[in-house]
Design an enzyme around this catalytic site. Structure first.
Site, PDB file in Angstrom:
ATOM      1  N   HIS A   1      -8.323   3.579   3.845  1.00 20.07           N
ATOM      2  CA  HIS A   1      -8.363   4.081   5.287  1.00 20.07           C
ATOM      3  C   HIS A   1      -9.988   4.104   5.814  1.00 20.07           C
ATOM      4  CE1 HIS A   1      -4.289   5.522   4.280  1.00 20.07           C
ATOM      5  NE2 HIS A   1      -4.341   6.373   5.578  1.00 20.07           N
TER       6      HIS A   1
ATOM      7  N   CYS B   1     -11.430   3.310  -0.524  1.00 23.45           N
ATOM      8  CA  CYS B   1     -10.009   3.815  -0.163  1.00 23.45           C
ATOM      9  C   CYS B   1      -9.575   2.990   1.143  1.00 23.45           C
ATOM     10  CB  CYS B   1      -9.835   5.192   0.140  1.00 23.45           C
ATOM     11  SG  CYS B   1      -8.540   5.673   1.017  1.00 23.45           S
TER      12      CYS B   1
ATOM     13  N   CYS C   1      -4.288  -1.171  -1.965  1.00 22.85           N
ATOM     14  CA  CYS C   1      -4.356   0.415  -2.180  1.00 22.85           C
ATOM     15  C   CYS C   1      -5.397   0.265  -3.234  1.00 22.85           C
ATOM     16  CB  CYS C   1      -2.830   0.757  -2.375  1.00 22.85           C
ATOM     17  SG  CYS C   1      -3.135   2.519  -2.889  1.00 22.85           S
TER      18      CYS C   1
ATOM     19  N   GLU D   1      -5.444   9.439   9.649  1.00 22.62           N
ATOM     20  CA  GLU D   1      -3.800   9.049  10.082  1.00 22.62           C
ATOM     21  C   GLU D   1      -3.791  10.203  11.310  1.00 22.62           C
ATOM     22  OE1 GLU D   1      -0.869   9.126   7.092  1.00 22.62           O
ATOM     23  OE2 GLU D   1      -2.175   7.472   5.970  1.00 22.62           O
TER      24      GLU D   1
ATOM     25  N   ASP E   1       0.851  -1.188  -0.082  1.00 24.12           N
ATOM     26  CA  ASP E   1       0.162  -0.072   0.159  1.00 24.12           C
ATOM     27  C   ASP E   1       0.908   1.257   0.212  1.00 24.12           C
ATOM     28  OD1 ASP E   1      -2.313   1.585   0.374  1.00 24.12           O
ATOM     29  OD2 ASP E   1      -1.988   1.901   2.331  1.00 24.12           O
ATOM     30  N   SER E   2       0.394   2.401  -0.214  1.00 24.24           N
ATOM     31  CA  SER E   2       0.845   3.765  -0.251  1.00 24.24           C
ATOM     32  C   SER E   2       1.471   3.983   1.460  1.00 24.24           C
ATOM     33  CB  SER E   2       0.088   4.699  -0.751  1.00 24.24           C
ATOM     34  OG  SER E   2      -0.986   4.892   0.076  1.00 24.24           O
TER      35      SER E   2
HETATM   36  N1  DGL Z   1      -4.040   3.876   0.190  1.00 21.72           N
HETATM   37  C1  DGL Z   1      -4.849   4.856  -0.672  1.00 21.72           C
HETATM   38  C2  DGL Z   1      -6.075   4.157  -1.381  1.00 21.72           C
HETATM   39  O1  DGL Z   1      -6.584   3.217  -0.967  1.00 21.72           O
HETATM   40  C3  DGL Z   1      -5.178   6.009   0.129  1.00 21.72           C
HETATM   41  C4  DGL Z   1      -3.940   6.800   0.807  1.00 21.72           C
HETATM   42  C5  DGL Z   1      -3.302   7.438  -0.520  1.00 21.72           C
HETATM   43  O2  DGL Z   1      -3.685   8.335  -0.916  1.00 21.72           O
HETATM   44  O3  DGL Z   1      -2.057   7.195  -0.800  1.00 21.72           O
HETATM   45  O4  DGL Z   1      -6.449   4.523  -2.376  1.00 21.72           O
END
Ligand code: DGL
Length: 278
Positions: free
Chosen positions: A194, A192, A81, A160, A18-19
């Site tokens: 989060h 997303c 992600c 976050e 993931d990011s």
């Molecule tokens: N993990 C990203 C997503 O699911 C969210 C956080 C980001 O913007 O990197 O799109």
């Protein structure tokens, strides 16, 4: 997808990336549904967020991460992600000779099964919404679906900051979903990583009539089926419990603290690596 001739070790770990921290919601589902599987997780904490970056940049990052995960001999890669799934799934599928799975297809399929009136909301990062990927997959399932997307860029920093139950986040949520509330949707995809952490708050804001779909849960189910079909599920030796390794590109301590707050398992160590080397 894996080429026919590729020999993959079924006891190798699953690579998840993931990011940053958000993909831990997907890793958590994999741990719950496949407790025997080993996992190597990478969070790109130095380059987060992906949601506001271009497709080419996200593809470049995703390729580097796939290269890194291959050095850990993973048997499959889960793009945990939504933004990276929207931009880079096709590229990684074409380039890798092991199974690669994103989160969008699973989320879209669940929403398609859930909706009764065919009106589906999608909330996600700007990158995911602008990619039109959820819309594309949903329309392939049923061209009659009406899909309403809404980018919610403030949700990631709010989560976050730990403000998952805060009135500020609730106010932001009310503003974001206002348009969707007039569209008569009966299903909303949390597009997303989060957003599942905002589930309670979103439920309150949207009301009980709207079903919230968490793609993380369905992705883990899809992964389990895929590994079983391909004979790639781990043959667990009960004396050897599953191993989890965590890597990040920055701020290992902060990542670990967050991981320990959401995983049903104590994260003992997180290693920082230079992802630009891959
Ligand atoms: N993990 C990203 C997503 O699911 C969210 C956080 C980001 O913007 O990197 O799109």
């Amino acid at each position: 997808m894996a080429a026919e001739h590729t020999i993959i070790d079924r006891n190798a770990p699953i690579g998840v990336f993931d990011s940053g921290i958000g993909g831990l919601t997907v890793a958590r589902e994999i741990m719950r549904q496949m407790p025997d599987e080993n996992i190597v997780y990478f969070g790109d904490t130095a380059r987060v967020p992906y949601g506001s970056k271009s497709k080419n940049t996200v593809i470049r990052y995703s390729r580097q991460i796939a290269h890194f995960l291959r050095t850990k001999q993973v048997k499959a890669i889960v793009i945990a992600c939504n933004t990276a799934s929207a931009h880079a799934l096709e590229v990684l599928e074409a380039e890798q000779d092991i199974p690669v799975l994103g989160v969008i297809k699973a989320g879209a399929e669940t929403a398609a099964k859930t909706t009764k009136n065919g009106r589906i909301g999608v909330i996600a990062t700007r990158g995911t919404i602008d990619s039109g990927m959820y819309e594309q997959v949903l329309r392939e399932i049923d061209p009659e679906f009406r899909i309403f997307g809404k980018a919610c860029p403030l949700f990631v920093p709010l989560v976050e900051e730990g403000l998952t139950h805060d009135f500020i986040t609730e106010e932001v949520a009310r503003r974001y979903v206002k348009d969707l509330q007039y569209k008569d949707i009966d299903t909303m995809i949390l597009g997303c990583t989060h957003y599942p952490l905002l589930r309670t708050l979103l439920r309150k804001v949207m009301g009980e009539e709207v079903t919230l779909v968490n793609p993380a849960y369905e992705t883990a189910i899809e992964l389990k089926q895929l590994l079983q079909e391909k004979g790639l599920d781990r043959q667990a030796d009960r004396s050897e419990p599953a191993k989890y390794e965590f890597y990040v590109s920055d701020l290992a301590d902060q990542f670990q603290e967050f991981a320990n707050s959401i995983l049903p398992y104590d994260v003992a160590g997180t290693e920082q690596i230079d992802i630009e080397d891959f």
